[in-house]
Scaffold this motif. Structure first.
Motif, PDB file in Angstrom:
ATOM      1  N   ILE A 156      15.458   8.508 -30.588  1.00 38.09           N
ATOM      2  CA  ILE A 156      15.344   8.571 -29.128  1.00 38.09           C
ATOM      3  C   ILE A 156      15.272  10.024 -28.671  1.00 38.09           C
ATOM      4  CG2 ILE A 156      16.479   8.027 -26.952  1.00 38.09           C
ATOM      5  CD1 ILE A 156      17.723   5.608 -28.272  1.00 38.09           C
ATOM      6  N   PRO A 236      13.536   0.278 -16.448  1.00 34.90           N
ATOM      7  CA  PRO A 236      12.932  -0.919 -17.044  1.00 34.90           C
ATOM      8  C   PRO A 236      13.174  -2.187 -16.230  1.00 34.90           C
ATOM      9  CG  PRO A 236      14.852  -0.216 -18.303  1.00 34.90           C
ATOM     10  CD  PRO A 236      14.571   0.861 -17.303  1.00 34.90           C
ATOM     11  N   TYR A 240       8.310  -2.502 -16.997  1.00 36.75           N
ATOM     12  CA  TYR A 240       8.307  -2.258 -18.442  1.00 36.75           C
ATOM     13  C   TYR A 240       7.058  -2.895 -19.039  1.00 36.75           C
ATOM     14  CZ  TYR A 240       9.855  -7.111 -19.069  1.00 36.75           C
ATOM     15  OH  TYR A 240       9.941  -8.481 -19.050  1.00 36.75           O
ATOM     16  N   ARG A 244       5.562  -4.602 -27.414  1.00 42.06           N
ATOM     17  CA  ARG A 244       6.799  -4.231 -28.095  1.00 42.06           C
ATOM     18  C   ARG A 244       6.601  -2.946 -28.874  1.00 42.06           C
ATOM     19  NH1 ARG A 244       9.226  -9.049 -31.527  1.00 42.06           N
ATOM     20  NH2 ARG A 244      10.905  -7.503 -31.661  1.00 42.06           N
ATOM     21  N   GLN A 245       7.626  -2.115 -28.883  1.00 42.56           N
ATOM     22  CA  GLN A 245       7.579  -0.880 -29.651  1.00 42.56           C
ATOM     23  C   GLN A 245       7.930  -1.177 -31.113  1.00 42.56           C
ATOM     24  OE1 GLN A 245       9.013   2.745 -27.268  1.00 42.56           O
ATOM     25  NE2 GLN A 245      10.441   1.144 -26.611  1.00 42.56           N
ATOM     26  N   ARG A 248      11.135   0.763 -32.199  1.00 46.04           N
ATOM     27  CA  ARG A 248      12.383   0.342 -31.549  1.00 46.04           C
ATOM     28  C   ARG A 248      12.111  -0.966 -30.806  1.00 46.04           C
ATOM     29  NH1 ARG A 248      12.655   5.831 -29.975  1.00 46.04           N
ATOM     30  NH2 ARG A 248      12.461   5.329 -27.768  1.00 46.04           N
ATOM     31  N   LYS A 250      13.748  -3.612 -29.977  1.00 44.99           N
ATOM     32  CA  LYS A 250      14.708  -4.177 -29.031  1.00 44.99           C
ATOM     33  C   LYS A 250      14.770  -3.401 -27.725  1.00 44.99           C
ATOM     34  CE  LYS A 250      17.700  -6.230 -32.567  1.00 44.99           C
ATOM     35  NZ  LYS A 250      19.083  -6.311 -33.115  1.00 44.99           N
ATOM     36  N   GLU A 251      14.117  -2.265 -27.677  1.00 51.99           N
ATOM     37  CA  GLU A 251      14.147  -1.425 -26.481  1.00 51.99           C
ATOM     38  C   GLU A 251      12.847  -1.573 -25.708  1.00 51.99           C
ATOM     39  OE1 GLU A 251      13.896   3.326 -25.538  1.00 51.99           O
ATOM     40  OE2 GLU A 251      15.137   2.673 -27.216  1.00 51.99           O
TER      41      GLU A 251
END
Length: 458
Positions: A156, A236, A240, A244-245, A248, A250-251
């Motif tokens: 991050i 977010p 958002y 999906r990233q 990451r 889940k973020e």
């Protein structure tokens, strides 16, 4: 006759604050033609500097080049704006806080020390005392500040972006007159010994992470300079990406990949506008500058987004220019259109006048507050009526528009219509019309004041 050796004395005078450039020149000067070229460059830059000090080794130290930092040139500059300062002036200011080993990406990609004074923030090369030319920013001149995640990083990281006035977009030339300051921080805490200056003790109390440290330092300096700019972050909960990233998953990603011309970058849909980064030239489009958003080249997998932007060219408030962002993923169309464009009513050009009116009303309110001391404070806190300045401006604008509608209804004579049977004079009908107008007024206030509600189609 051209010299066959580098003019090291002239080169040292010109590039003494950049030993890395000097070293690169020495390594690259491996042929007579290159030696001649580097000497010509040094002579030209020296002439531009206008340094007339003696060049002999026994003479006085060469005079440091004076680099002016121009004050704000746009209409929002205040009468007490600081006059043009020089690198020497800034270097003589007391450094209140210094933070070492910070990765700057714009204007230059290199690690610097960031120094905070009461008037400026600037970058300084390690082991030096002078600011790096081109990386000096006055606190009074900062117009927008952002703290945004760096896309597609396993660890991050966040970028701080400070836009000085007139730097966030320049449509005609394609390159703003001045670069913003962009530097990157990790999610960790600062390393021991990396914070210095008289305010290091106070800074240590907010140094749990780079974010808490820089938010504290930047906000304190902006407030001390009477600059109301707040650091804006991506939320977010308001926008958002559906993509999906992979690094990451889940973020939620708060950015959307998009091309501007041939450059690949990322769009951030923020509460005060749309930012495209992080390649030069960065661009930020404030909401009040947007006339309308439309879509082109809508294909099975991608689409383009076009922002019609007010330029104010030649004093024409209605002059606009289009900015196109290409190759956005279709999966993000719904989120962009429904959660951002329609929520801010950017799909309808007719709403642009209302956004502009709100901005003008807000600026007028700030100006009045500055003279009589009433209303909202500089941090956006509520006034005596419990409303923030922006909410109060929105409410006044809605009342003004409603009064105009009521005046139009009063001027209307139903008897002048050839097909009218006179039923328009009924007291019951008048009561119904009043109820409908009140309901419409309530709906408008709810739409403009709320963030999370659903938008009606215009």
């Amino acid at each position: 006759m051209a010299s066959s050796a580098l003019d090291t004395q002239r080169l040292d005078l010109v590039f003494r604050s950049r030993p890395d450039i000097l070293e690169g020149i020495r390594k690259a000067a491996d042929s007579p033609s290159r030696v001649q070229l580097f000497n010509q460059i040094a002579d030209f830059v020296y002439e531009q500097i206008g340094d007339q000090s003696a060049s002999s080794s026994s003479g006085p130290a060469p005079k440091r080049r004076r680099v002016d930092i121009e004050p704000s040139q746009n209409g929002n500059s205040t009468p007490n704006s600081t006059a043009a300062s020089s690198i020497e002036d800034v270097a003589n200011e007391n450094v209140l806080l210094e933070i070492k080993d910070i990765s700057v990406s714009i204007p230059l990609r290199k690690k610097f020390e960031l120094c905070f004074t009461s008037k400026h923030i600037y970058a300084r090369a390690p082991g030096t005392t002078a600011p790096v030319p081109g990386i000096v920013y006055g606190w009074k001149d900062i117009e927008y500040a952002f703290y945004l995640p760096v896309p597609e990083k396993t660890q991050i990281q966040h970028n701080y972006i400070l836009f000085p006035r007139n730097s966030y977009f320049n449509l005609k030339s394609g390159t703003p007159a001045e670069d913003p300051l962009v530097f990157t921080v990790s999610a960790s805490a600062p390393k021991p010994g990396s914070i210095g200056g008289p305010n290091a003790g106070a800074a240590s109390a907010v140094s749990d992470s780079y974010a808490t440290l820089f938010h504290w330092a930047i906000n304190k300096c902006l407030q001390a300079a009477a600059n109301n700019v707040q650091i804006v972050t991506a939320d977010p909960a308001k926008f958002y990406s559906k993509i999906r990233q992979p690094h990451r998953p889940k973020e939620p990603a708060v950015h959307v990949k998009a091309f501007r011309g041939s450059k690949e970058g990322y769009l951030f849909f923020l509460e005060n506008g749309i930012l495209w980064g992080f390649k030069k030239p960065l661009m930020f489009i404030p909401l009040d500058k947007i006339a309308a958003i439309s879509y082109t080249n809508v294909l099975q997998r991608t689409f383009n987004m076009v922002a019609e932007v007010f330029t104010g060219e030649n004093g024409d408030d209605e002059a606009t220019e289009e900015i196109e962002f290409a190759m956005l993923d279709q999966e993000d169309y719904g989120g962009i259109n429904e959660n951002y464009v329609m929520r801010h009513r950017l799909q309808d050009r007719s709403m642009a006048d209302r956004r502009k009116a709100k901005k003008e009303l807000l600026e007028n309110t700030k100006s009045k507050k500055g003279t009589d001391g009433e209303g909202e404070d500089t941090n956006g806190h509520a006034g005596e009526d419990g409303m923030t300045e922006l909410e109060r401006a929105q409410m006044e604008e809605e009342h003004r528009l409603q009064n105009e509608e009521d005046e139009d209804e009063e001027d209307y004579d139903p008897g002048s219509d050839g097909d009218s049977d006179g039923s328009g004079t009924s007291d019951d009908d008048d009561d119904d019309d009043d109820d409908d107008a009140d309901a419409a007024d309530d709906d408008e206030l709810e739409e403009d004041g709320g963030d999370g509600g659903e938008d009606e189609d215009d």
